[in-house]
Design a protein around this motif. Structure first.
Motif, mmCIF file in Angstrom:
data_model
loop_
_atom_site.group_PDB
_atom_site.id
_atom_site.type_symbol
_atom_site.label_atom_id
_atom_site.label_comp_id
_atom_site.label_asym_id
_atom_site.label_seq_id
_atom_site.Cartn_x
_atom_site.Cartn_y
_atom_site.Cartn_z
ATOM 1 N N THR A 6 66.875 25.922 48.981
ATOM 2 C CA THR A 6 65.530 26.065 49.550
ATOM 3 C C THR A 6 64.976 27.462 49.281
ATOM 4 O O THR A 6 63.795 27.617 48.934
ATOM 5 N N LEU A 61 65.769 29.378 46.753
ATOM 6 C CA LEU A 61 65.425 29.420 45.326
ATOM 7 C C LEU A 61 64.094 28.723 45.053
ATOM 8 O O LEU A 61 63.293 29.198 44.241
ATOM 9 N N LYS A 62 63.862 27.602 45.719
ATOM 10 C CA LYS A 62 62.591 26.887 45.543
ATOM 11 C C LYS A 62 61.415 27.733 46.020
ATOM 12 O O LYS A 62 60.362 27.773 45.365
ATOM 13 N N LYS A 63 61.584 28.425 47.147
ATOM 14 C CA LYS A 63 60.511 29.293 47.648
ATOM 15 C C LYS A 63 60.243 30.425 46.667
ATOM 16 O O LYS A 63 59.087 30.771 46.398
ATOM 17 N N GLU A 64 61.325 30.998 46.151
ATOM 18 C CA GLU A 64 61.206 32.082 45.184
ATOM 19 C C GLU A 64 60.461 31.602 43.938
ATOM 20 O O GLU A 64 59.564 32.288 43.443
ATOM 21 N N GLN A 65 60.810 30.432 43.446
ATOM 22 C CA GLN A 65 60.159 29.868 42.283
ATOM 23 C C GLN A 65 58.689 29.591 42.544
ATOM 24 O O GLN A 65 57.825 29.872 41.724
ATOM 25 N N SER A 66 58.367 29.040 43.710
ATOM 26 C CA SER A 66 56.971 28.734 44.020
ATOM 27 C C SER A 66 56.146 30.007 44.130
ATOM 28 O O SER A 66 54.967 30.020 43.762
ATOM 29 N N ARG A 121 56.649 32.686 42.352
ATOM 30 C CA ARG A 121 56.421 33.135 40.961
ATOM 31 C C ARG A 121 55.346 32.300 40.294
ATOM 32 O O ARG A 121 54.594 32.784 39.454
ATOM 33 N N LEU A 122 55.282 31.005 40.632
ATOM 34 C CA LEU A 122 54.309 30.126 39.998
ATOM 35 C C LEU A 122 52.894 30.313 40.566
ATOM 36 O O LEU A 122 51.937 29.841 39.992
#
Length: 178
Positions: free
Chosen positions: A167, A169-174, A176-177
């Motif tokens: 979760t 990692l998903k927040k971190e990715q979102s 960045r996007l």
């Protein structure tokens, strides 16, 4: 049977739910009705999540938290859910929804929910939620205390630790996007 009718039936039964230990499993029996099914003639994946709402409501009543939530104006809020569909549930099949508290941290409570039929797991989910009052988070430690329990959270199961990492990692990715 429409889920609103199931919800009303559950609300009528909640005052009679026996109070149990905070870590005891909540079990509710249901049947898959045709309106619960998708085009493949098995229970729709979105319907599982709706049933899970009913399971958490039953768990809250079983833990003796219903009146506490109303009195303190605490609102339970789901923040994330992860579910695996293992076997289909077909029309008219009976199943049990099993809900249990796993642990908590400073912010969230972690709950496991299983869809079982004849002692076989058909789907399993992990959810995390918290309690809000007036839009602000209620510290997790306040909930057991309000129930008159002096409890430390159980050790976090590996599945929850890994899910928390995923979760994050998903927040971190979102972020960045954008």
């Amino acid at each position: 049977m429409n889920l609103y009718l199931r919800f009303l039936k559950l609300l009528l039964l909640l005052p009679f739910v026996a109070r149990r230990d905070v870590f005891a499993e909540s079990r509710i029996a249901f049947r898959v009705w045709p309106l619960d099914c998708d085009l493949n003639l098995h229970m729709n994946n979105g319907r599982y999540l709706t049933f899970m709402d009913l399971g958490r409501l039953h768990l809250i009543a079983q833990n003796g938290m219903g009146r506490l939530l109303l009195k303190n104006r605490w609102a339970p809020v789901l923040s994330a859910a992860e579910i695996n569909y293992i076997r289909p549930l077909d029309p008219f099949q009976r199943f049990e929804l099993v809900t249990r508290l796993l642990t908590w941290d400073e912010k969230y409570f972690y709950i496991e929910q299983r869809f079982e039929r004849d002692d076989t797991v058909h789907a399993i989910a992990t959810v995390r939620g918290l309690f809000l009052k007036g839009g602000r988070r209620v510290p997790s430690a306040d909930i057991p205390r309000a129930l008159g329990l002096d409890l430390a959270p159980p050790e976090m199961p590996a599945v929850v630790s890994h899910w928390k990492e995923l979760t994050a990692l998903k927040k971190e990715q979102s972020a960045r996007l954008g």
